[in-house]
Design a protein around this motif. Structure first.
Motif, PDB file in Angstrom:
ATOM      1  N   PHE A  31      21.438  65.045  26.176  1.00  0.00           N
ATOM      2  CA  PHE A  31      20.382  65.787  26.853  1.00  0.00           C
ATOM      3  C   PHE A  31      20.440  67.259  26.429  1.00  0.00           C
ATOM      4  O   PHE A  31      21.526  67.826  26.302  1.00  0.00           O
ATOM      5  CB  PHE A  31      20.535  65.671  28.376  1.00  0.00           C
ATOM      6  CG  PHE A  31      19.292  66.034  29.122  1.00  0.00           C
ATOM      7  CD1 PHE A  31      18.310  65.086  29.357  1.00  0.00           C
ATOM      8  CD2 PHE A  31      19.092  67.332  29.563  1.00  0.00           C
ATOM      9  CE1 PHE A  31      17.148  65.426  30.026  1.00  0.00           C
ATOM     10  CE2 PHE A  31      17.935  67.679  30.230  1.00  0.00           C
ATOM     11  CZ  PHE A  31      16.961  66.730  30.472  1.00  0.00           C
ATOM     12  N   PRO A  32      19.277  67.876  26.207  1.00  0.00           N
ATOM     13  CA  PRO A  32      19.279  69.282  25.786  1.00  0.00           C
ATOM     14  C   PRO A  32      20.086  70.169  26.736  1.00  0.00           C
ATOM     15  O   PRO A  32      19.914  70.118  27.953  1.00  0.00           O
ATOM     16  CB  PRO A  32      17.790  69.658  25.824  1.00  0.00           C
ATOM     17  CG  PRO A  32      17.075  68.358  25.596  1.00  0.00           C
ATOM     18  CD  PRO A  32      17.926  67.320  26.295  1.00  0.00           C
ATOM     19  N   GLY A  33      20.993  70.929  26.154  1.00  0.00           N
ATOM     20  CA  GLY A  33      21.828  71.840  26.931  1.00  0.00           C
ATOM     21  C   GLY A  33      23.158  71.263  27.363  1.00  0.00           C
ATOM     22  O   GLY A  33      24.047  71.990  27.784  1.00  0.00           O
ATOM     23  N   CYS A  34      23.324  69.928  27.268  1.00  0.00           N
ATOM     24  CA  CYS A  34      24.597  69.311  27.632  1.00  0.00           C
ATOM     25  C   CYS A  34      25.563  69.473  26.461  1.00  0.00           C
ATOM     26  O   CYS A  34      25.282  69.039  25.346  1.00  0.00           O
ATOM     27  CB  CYS A  34      24.423  67.831  27.964  1.00  0.00           C
ATOM     28  SG  CYS A  34      25.970  67.025  28.471  1.00  0.00           S
ATOM     29  N   ASP A  59      20.111  76.506  34.061  1.00  0.00           N
ATOM     30  CA  ASP A  59      18.765  75.936  33.892  1.00  0.00           C
ATOM     31  C   ASP A  59      18.817  74.597  33.166  1.00  0.00           C
ATOM     32  O   ASP A  59      18.033  73.691  33.470  1.00  0.00           O
ATOM     33  CB  ASP A  59      17.850  76.899  33.131  1.00  0.00           C
ATOM     34  CG  ASP A  59      17.440  78.096  33.975  1.00  0.00           C
ATOM     35  OD1 ASP A  59      17.544  78.031  35.224  1.00  0.00           O
ATOM     36  OD2 ASP A  59      17.018  79.107  33.380  1.00  0.00           O
ATOM     37  N   ASP A  60      19.721  74.454  32.196  1.00  0.00           N
ATOM     38  CA  ASP A  60      19.841  73.180  31.483  1.00  0.00           C
ATOM     39  C   ASP A  60      20.245  72.063  32.443  1.00  0.00           C
ATOM     40  O   ASP A  60      19.695  70.959  32.389  1.00  0.00           O
ATOM     41  CB  ASP A  60      20.862  73.286  30.343  1.00  0.00           C
ATOM     42  CG  ASP A  60      20.375  74.170  29.217  1.00  0.00           C
ATOM     43  OD1 ASP A  60      19.166  74.192  28.937  1.00  0.00           O
ATOM     44  OD2 ASP A  60      21.222  74.860  28.616  1.00  0.00           O
ATOM     45  N   TYR A  64      18.015  68.762  33.614  1.00  0.00           N
ATOM     46  CA  TYR A  64      18.512  67.382  33.634  1.00  0.00           C
ATOM     47  C   TYR A  64      18.292  66.758  35.011  1.00  0.00           C
ATOM     48  O   TYR A  64      17.809  65.632  35.134  1.00  0.00           O
ATOM     49  CB  TYR A  64      19.994  67.334  33.241  1.00  0.00           C
ATOM     50  CG  TYR A  64      20.620  66.000  33.561  1.00  0.00           C
ATOM     51  CD1 TYR A  64      20.243  64.853  32.859  1.00  0.00           C
ATOM     52  CD2 TYR A  64      21.547  65.867  34.593  1.00  0.00           C
ATOM     53  CE1 TYR A  64      20.779  63.612  33.173  1.00  0.00           C
ATOM     54  CE2 TYR A  64      22.092  64.635  34.905  1.00  0.00           C
ATOM     55  CZ  TYR A  64      21.701  63.513  34.199  1.00  0.00           C
ATOM     56  OH  TYR A  64      22.232  62.282  34.524  1.00  0.00           O
ATOM     57  N   ARG A  65      18.640  67.494  36.062  1.00  0.00           N
ATOM     58  CA  ARG A  65      18.526  66.966  37.427  1.00  0.00           C
ATOM     59  C   ARG A  65      17.072  66.689  37.816  1.00  0.00           C
ATOM     60  O   ARG A  65      16.814  65.868  38.692  1.00  0.00           O
ATOM     61  CB  ARG A  65      19.173  67.930  38.415  1.00  0.00           C
ATOM     62  CG  ARG A  65      20.694  68.003  38.198  1.00  0.00           C
ATOM     63  CD  ARG A  65      21.393  68.884  39.196  1.00  0.00           C
ATOM     64  NE  ARG A  65      21.405  68.212  40.477  1.00  0.00           N
ATOM     65  CZ  ARG A  65      21.072  68.793  41.628  1.00  0.00           C
ATOM     66  NH1 ARG A  65      20.712  70.045  41.670  1.00  0.00           N
ATOM     67  NH2 ARG A  65      21.102  68.117  42.752  1.00  0.00           N
TER      68      ARG A  65
END
Length: 102
Positions: A31-34, A59-60, A64-65
């Motif tokens: 996932f973007p930012g993970c 924010d990432d 996701y949440r």
């Protein structure tokens, strides 16, 4: 930013959880930012599972949440909990792992 989540599972759903996790772990990890994640199991109480994930920014994690991916995972696993999930968002003070990997 590191996110720690403690999940206490009903014993009869532990295998369901692991099997389901195996179907989504790569999607979450990508996932973007993970920056990466781990699934950790308590040695003395196998029904206690922790997720450990690192995120580029707050924010990432929020993205996701609020994502379709999270919406497809959470309702399923939530029904297998024996206790309400506990979660902490943390900042790293010291990282000995990085020192050992350099």
């Amino acid at each position: 930013m590191t996110r720690l989540v403690k999940l206490t599972l009903k014993p009869e759903h532990l295998n369901d959880f692991i099997a389901h996790f195996d179907t989504v772990k790569e999607k979450i990890n990508a996932f973007p930012g993970c920056k990466g994640m781990r699934l950790i199991q308590d040695k003395n109480n196998i029904g206690v599972i922790f997720t450990y994930s690192e995120w580029e920014t707050d924010d990432d994690l929020e993205n996701y949440r609020k994502s379709e991916l999270f919406a497809s995972i959470w309702p399923t696993v939530k029904s297998w909990f024996d206790k309400k999930a506990e979660a902490w968002s943390t900042e790293t003070y010291f990282d000995g792992f990085s020192l050992k990997n350099d």
